[in-house]
Write a protein that holds these residues in place. Sequence first.
Motif, PDB file in Angstrom:
ATOM      1  N   ASP A  52     -54.381  -3.250 -61.496  1.00 57.15           N
ATOM      2  CA  ASP A  52     -54.326  -2.803 -60.091  1.00 57.15           C
ATOM      3  C   ASP A  52     -55.667  -2.263 -59.589  1.00 57.15           C
ATOM      4  N   HIS A  56     -56.951  -7.179 -59.838  1.00 64.23           N
ATOM      5  CA  HIS A  56     -56.468  -7.665 -58.540  1.00 64.23           C
ATOM      6  C   HIS A  56     -57.506  -7.489 -57.415  1.00 64.23           C
ATOM      7  N   GLU A  59     -59.865 -10.267 -57.769  1.00 60.13           N
ATOM      8  CA  GLU A  59     -59.244 -11.506 -57.275  1.00 60.13           C
ATOM      9  C   GLU A  59     -59.226 -11.548 -55.750  1.00 60.13           C
ATOM     10  N   ASP A  60     -58.950 -10.400 -55.132  1.00 63.56           N
ATOM     11  CA  ASP A  60     -58.920 -10.376 -53.656  1.00 63.56           C
ATOM     12  C   ASP A  60     -60.259 -10.854 -53.088  1.00 63.56           C
ATOM     13  N   GLN A  83     -48.829 -10.176 -52.662  1.00 68.43           N
ATOM     14  CA  GLN A  83     -48.200  -9.886 -53.958  1.00 68.43           C
ATOM     15  C   GLN A  83     -48.944  -8.786 -54.707  1.00 68.43           C
ATOM     16  N   HIS A  84     -50.274  -8.748 -54.588  1.00 68.67           N
ATOM     17  CA  HIS A  84     -51.032  -7.668 -55.243  1.00 68.67           C
ATOM     18  C   HIS A  84     -50.550  -6.306 -54.749  1.00 68.67           C
ATOM     19  N   LYS A  88     -48.441  -3.517 -56.992  1.00 73.13           N
ATOM     20  CA  LYS A  88     -48.945  -2.144 -57.145  1.00 73.13           C
ATOM     21  C   LYS A  88     -47.829  -1.135 -56.830  1.00 73.13           C
ATOM     22  N   HIS A 126     -46.544 -14.612 -60.281  1.00 75.29           N
ATOM     23  CA  HIS A 126     -47.838 -14.423 -59.628  1.00 75.29           C
ATOM     24  C   HIS A 126     -48.966 -15.070 -60.454  1.00 75.29           C
ATOM     25  N   GLU A 130     -51.475 -18.269 -59.620  1.00 72.84           N
ATOM     26  CA  GLU A 130     -52.937 -18.184 -59.675  1.00 72.84           C
ATOM     27  C   GLU A 130     -53.495 -19.250 -60.611  1.00 72.84           C
TER      28      GLU A 130
END
Length: 192
Positions: A52, A56, A59-60, A83-84, A88, A126, A130
């Motif tokens: 988190d 993530h 990745e964002d 989804q992230h 969280k 998820h 990815e």
Amino acid sequence: MSDSIALWQGEHVNFAMLLDLLEDQLDLFHEGKKPDYEMMLDIMFYMTHYPDLLHHPREDLALARILELDTNSRPIVDDLIEQHLRLKDFGDALVRSLQNIVNGSITARSRVEVPGRAYIAEFRSHMLKEESVILPLAAKLLSEADWVAIGAAIRHVEDPLFGLKREERYATLREQIAREARASKARGLTST
Ligand SMILES: [Fe+2]
Ligand SMILES: [Fe+2]
């Protein structure tokens, strides 16, 4: 394959293994046996303090760059970013429930089993999305310069469980992971 993509996939392997361990505990629970709540809490504490906080968010940034380079990717990019946030919230709620069970303030198992299984299912689907869609796109579209820019834009967090600077609070979980690895190796040897 670039080092960044290999690192990305390697982290997914680690997370998938932790989700399997968590699921084993929920299965014990379901069979009326006593799960190891401390280990479950360690797993979820890690999930909310590494994926988190670093995986993530990194990745964002990669998703935002992919979207700049390929506007057709908007639906999947939006879906994964949302989804992230959901993972969280789910993860934080699960940590709170497990802390309450460990400190004795709640005993209702359903407060852990139902959200625990939902978290595992959502995290697995998820990662699958990815790996099937976004990692191939990232491998195709992102340059080394993009990865350098992503690395520079993010606050680095050392992986406290699998990284070089290992935190003491995960010592028991690390032993459990090593035991699992030895057991699965032994199963592999006896099945050949
Ligand atoms: Fe993700
Ligand atoms: Fe991921």
